[in-house]
Design an enzyme around this catalytic site. Structure first.
Site, PDB file in Angstrom:
ATOM      1  CD  GLU A  21       9.932  -2.046  -1.328  1.00 20.49           C
ATOM      2  OE1 GLU A  21      11.149  -2.185  -1.178  1.00 20.49           O
ATOM      3  OE2 GLU A  21       9.182  -2.873  -0.762  1.00 20.49           O
ATOM      4  CD  GLU A  45       4.135  -6.448  -2.532  1.00 22.27           C
ATOM      5  OE1 GLU A  45       5.012  -6.581  -1.423  1.00 22.27           O
ATOM      6  OE2 GLU A  45       5.065  -5.988  -3.654  1.00 22.27           O
TER       7      GLU A  45
HETATM    8  C1  XIL Z   1       9.075 -10.533   0.049  1.00 23.44           C
HETATM    9  C2  XIL Z   1       8.884 -12.247  -0.290  1.00 23.44           C
HETATM   10  O1  XIL Z   1       7.391 -12.388   0.316  1.00 23.44           O
HETATM   11  C3  XIL Z   1       9.904 -13.088   0.497  1.00 23.44           C
HETATM   12  O2  XIL Z   1       9.586 -14.315   0.176  1.00 23.44           O
HETATM   13  C4  XIL Z   1      11.306 -12.466   0.313  1.00 23.44           C
HETATM   14  O3  XIL Z   1      12.100 -13.270   1.090  1.00 23.44           O
HETATM   15  C5  XIL Z   1      11.618 -11.251   0.247  1.00 23.44           C
HETATM   16  O4  XIL Z   1      10.590 -10.273  -0.453  1.00 23.44           O
HETATM   17  N1  XIL Z   1       7.724  -5.775  -0.939  1.00 23.44           N
HETATM   18  C6  XIL Z   1       7.949  -6.217  -1.979  1.00 23.44           C
HETATM   19  C7  XIL Z   1       8.038  -7.805  -2.215  1.00 23.44           C
HETATM   20  O5  XIL Z   1       7.695  -5.758  -2.858  1.00 23.44           O
HETATM   21  O6  XIL Z   1       8.882  -8.247  -2.990  1.00 23.44           O
HETATM   22  C8  XIL Z   1       8.596  -8.529  -0.840  1.00 23.44           C
HETATM   23  O7  XIL Z   1       8.473  -9.859  -0.893  1.00 23.44           O
HETATM   24  C9  XIL Z   1       7.833  -7.888   0.454  1.00 23.44           C
HETATM   25  C10 XIL Z   1       7.847  -6.526   0.528  1.00 23.44           C
END
Ligand code: XIL
Length: 393
Positions: A172, A280
């Site tokens: 990001e 994701e």
């Molecule tokens: C999120 C997790 O799923 C949560 O458990 C945590 O509290 C915050 O992070 N982008 C990403 C992930 O790259 O690492 C994030 O994961 C969600 C958004």
């Protein structure tokens, strides 16, 4: 790859129905499912076949759950640590490394012949502040921040060398604001724009066999896509190796156009010479104002319409959404090499607590009783019908 002959499509469709039936008879049993007698895949990992990894984001403790652990081993062939390999987890204090939970995931992956993705090495969230800032919150001098970044990457990539197939090296880094290229982050304030290139160089030096990814959300959308393409070009121009771009794919049913946009984006990234991974994937069904997936953005309140259960019509819409996403995956064989879901059953989804805390979301493939939802059937079918017979596992 796509099936154009309708009679063949019908045959394959019927087989995929068989696959769903086979899965149902296996129920929640934990053993590795065999393909059905006619060779039709009975699990996601079988349906994915060679050339496509199918993964899930997990927390180590979930793997010890007597129901969930076996489901993960049966359905997936690749895991990502949802939190436990992030900088704050593995190096909470300067020089103190904690690999306990992450090593539990490594153990599980090895036992079940799965792959592991490292997530992540450099991010503006879930990172210890001292890495790039002094006690007052001011950026560290470049040399000092560089030493910290290098020490982190050397140690962590070294620890997981040979255990991960690749790393989300930087997560990001691109701005959501129109007209702004890179996001304002602690790492960038201390190091300058080339912190991204440095992170990739450091990681490559430690583990040249690991694949190196740039991962972000909303980077299928045209504006962020252009900036990401620019980043890929700039890295390559400098001789920095980047193997793939990760598209997080945190989708919402209220944006049904996203799979079509995703399809264009995959083609654009492929033309730039990188692989594409859906890293994701989830499909939010609850109302929210926030787009994208910036974990720092919060909404104080929000309605919670499906507290008791997900209505059948919404489940169907969600399944159709997943089907469209998987169709895109299958339209780019050899380019999209992994699809990872951000969690397993609905109770594990981060969307129960983001952007509104404490809601009941239904973003994933299994419900809270581990029963496969229509979305599961859609994904299994989508993976299966697109497999050519000679590529069946
Ligand atoms: C999120 C997790 O799923 C949560 O458990 C945590 O509290 C915050 O992070 N982008 C990403 C992930 O790259 O690492 C994030 O994961 C969600 C958004």
């Amino acid at each position: 790859m796509r099936i154009s002959d309708p009679s063949r499509y019908r045959r394959t469709f019927l087989k995929s129905l068989g696959a769903t039936a086979a899965w149902l008879t296996l129920g929640r049993l934990g053993h590795a499912a065999e393909p059905t007698p006619d060779g039709t895949p009975a699990t996601l990992r079988q349906a994915a076949g060679p050339g496509l990894l199918v993964g899930a984001g997990v927390m180590s403790r979930q793997l010890d759950d007597p129901q969930l652990g076996p489901l993960v081993a049966r359905e997936f062939n690749c895991l990502t640590a949802e939190n436990e390999m992030k900088p704050l987890s593995v190096q909470p204090e300067k020089g103190r490394f904690d690999y306990g939970p992450a090593d539990r995931i490594v153990e599980f992956v090895e036992k079940h012949e799965m792959k592991l993705v490292g997530h992540n090495l450099c991010w503006h969230q879930q990172s210890p502040p001292w890495m790039y800032q002094d006690d007052a919150g001011n950026p560290l001098p470049r040399e000092q921040a560089l030493v910290n970044l290098r020490a982190h990457i050397d140690t962590v990539v070294g620890h997981f060398k040979g255990k991960v197939i690749g790393w989300d090296v930087v997560n990001e880094a691109i701005s959501d604001k129109g007209g702004e290229y890179l996001r304002d982050t602690p790492a960038r304030r201390a190091l300058g724009d080339d912190y991204i290139a440095k992170a990739f160089e450091f990681a490559r030096a430690v583990d040249p066999d690991a694949q190196l990814y740039y991962n972000d959300y909303s980077n299928e959308n045209p504006d962020k896509r252009q900036k990401t393409l620019r980043l890929i070009r700039e890295l390559k121009d400098k001789g920095v190796r980047i193997d793939a771009v990760g598209l997080q794919c945190h989708f919402q049913t209220k944006y049904p156009d996203a799979p079509r946009i995703l399809n264009e984006a995959v083609a654009a990234y492929a033309a730039e010479g990188v692989k594409v991974m859906l890293t994701e994937l989830d499909v939010d069904v609850l109302p929210r104002a926030t787009g994208g997936a910036e974990v720092g953005t919060r909404e104080r309140t929000g309605s919670n319409p499906y507290k008791d259960r997900l209505p059948a019509d919404v489940a169907r819409i969600q399944a159709g959404y997943y089907a469209n996403v998987i169709r895109v995956v299958r339209q780019h064989p050899g380019v999209v090499t992994r699809v990872t879901f951000w969690g397993t059953h609905d109770g594990t989804s981060w969307l129960n607590d983001w952007p509104v805390r404490g809601r009941t979301n239904h973003a994933l493939l299994w419900d809270r009783d581990l029963k496969p939802k229509p979305a599961y059937g859609a994904v299994l079918k989508g993976l299966t019908v697109s497999l050519e017979p000679n590529r069946r596992p």
